[in-house]
Design a protein around this motif. Sequence first.
Motif, PDB file in Angstrom:
ATOM      1  N   ASP A 188      24.469  77.336  12.775  1.00 56.88           N
ATOM      2  CA  ASP A 188      25.706  77.572  13.533  1.00 56.88           C
ATOM      3  C   ASP A 188      25.814  76.598  14.696  1.00 56.88           C
ATOM      4  N   ALA A 189      24.689  76.353  15.370  1.00 57.80           N
ATOM      5  CA  ALA A 189      24.686  75.415  16.503  1.00 57.80           C
ATOM      6  C   ALA A 189      25.021  74.004  16.034  1.00 57.80           C
ATOM      7  N   ALA A 190      24.563  73.624  14.833  1.00 52.32           N
ATOM      8  CA  ALA A 190      24.869  72.294  14.301  1.00 52.32           C
ATOM      9  C   ALA A 190      26.365  72.151  14.010  1.00 52.32           C
ATOM     10  N   LYS A 229      32.483  70.132  18.414  1.00 48.90           N
ATOM     11  CA  LYS A 229      32.697  69.808  19.832  1.00 48.90           C
ATOM     12  C   LYS A 229      32.640  68.309  20.109  1.00 48.90           C
ATOM     13  N   LYS A 230      32.141  67.518  19.172  1.00 47.99           N
ATOM     14  CA  LYS A 230      32.214  66.064  19.327  1.00 47.99           C
ATOM     15  C   LYS A 230      33.669  65.604  19.342  1.00 47.99           C
ATOM     16  N   LYS A 246      36.349  69.172  22.273  1.00 42.20           N
ATOM     17  CA  LYS A 246      35.373  69.564  23.292  1.00 42.20           C
ATOM     18  C   LYS A 246      35.504  71.003  23.772  1.00 42.20           C
ATOM     19  N   ARG A 276      28.775  73.897  15.466  1.00 41.37           N
ATOM     20  CA  ARG A 276      29.435  73.897  16.777  1.00 41.37           C
ATOM     21  C   ARG A 276      29.343  72.515  17.431  1.00 41.37           C
ATOM     22  N   LYS A 277      28.182  71.880  17.310  1.00 41.37           N
ATOM     23  CA  LYS A 277      27.976  70.551  17.901  1.00 41.37           C
ATOM     24  C   LYS A 277      28.889  69.518  17.249  1.00 41.37           C
ATOM     25  N   GLN A 278      29.005  69.564  15.906  1.00 38.15           N
ATOM     26  CA  GLN A 278      29.881  68.629  15.198  1.00 38.15           C
ATOM     27  C   GLN A 278      31.335  68.797  15.624  1.00 38.15           C
ATOM     28  N   SER A 333      31.997  70.454   8.363  1.00 31.19           N
ATOM     29  CA  SER A 333      30.803  70.953   9.053  1.00 31.19           C
ATOM     30  C   SER A 333      30.305  72.252   8.434  1.00 31.19           C
TER      31      SER A 333
END
Length: 198
Positions: A74-76, A82-83, A86, A78-80, A53
Motif C-alpha cells: 500500500d505504501a508503494a 504522490k509522485k 502530491k 501511495r508513493k507512486q 500502481s
Amino acid sequence: MTRLPTHRRGLRRDNRGTAITEFALTAPLFLLILMGIFDFSWQMYAKQVLSGSVAQAARASTLEGNASSQTALDAAVRKQVKKVFKNANVTFTRKAYDSYDEIGDPENYTDSNNNGRYDTGECFQDVNGNGNWDADRGQTGNGGAEDVVVYSAKMEVTRILPVWTMLGQPQKTTIKASTVLRNQPYAAATSTNKVICT
C-alpha cells in the motif's frame, strides 16, 4: 441635413467592431469547454497512474513473500501516486474469496419466513468468519493461498481547474481503481466456513 443619412449608411457598412463583439460572446463558452477538456484529461491521467500502481502492487501481493505485509505494498502505491499528485489521499481495501464466481455474492442463509431477505435469527453460512451475515461474503484482507483477491484503491484529489466549481460541482473528486487476482498456492488453504443460527 444631407450629411446625416450618408453618415448613418457608412456606420451600417462598418464591420470593424464585430470580431470583438463575437469574441466577447463566444469566449466564455469556449474557455469553459477547453478547461473541461483539460480537467477530464487530467482525471484520466490520474486514473491511469492509480490503476498502474494498483495492478503492480496486486501482482506482488499474490506471492508468498508479501502475504504477511500488505502495508508495504500500500505504501508503494501511495508513493507512486504522490509522485504525480502530491496532495492525494489514497485508501485501500482488500476482499478475499474462494473463487471468482463468489465475488460480491452474499453469504448463504436459510430463508425460514420466505420473504427473500436475511432476517435476524435465520441460520447463515459464515464464510468470512466475522460472526455476522454479510451481503458480500468477501473476507477482509489478502486471504490465504489460492484465494481470489479484489484489491481496490480510492484516491481523493482536488481538481486543478475551477471549471467544476463554476458549474456548481465540488472541487474534490474521488478516483477508484481495482484489480482481481488469485494468490499463489504457497500454503494449505484454510477455511473459516461455519453455520451460525442466532
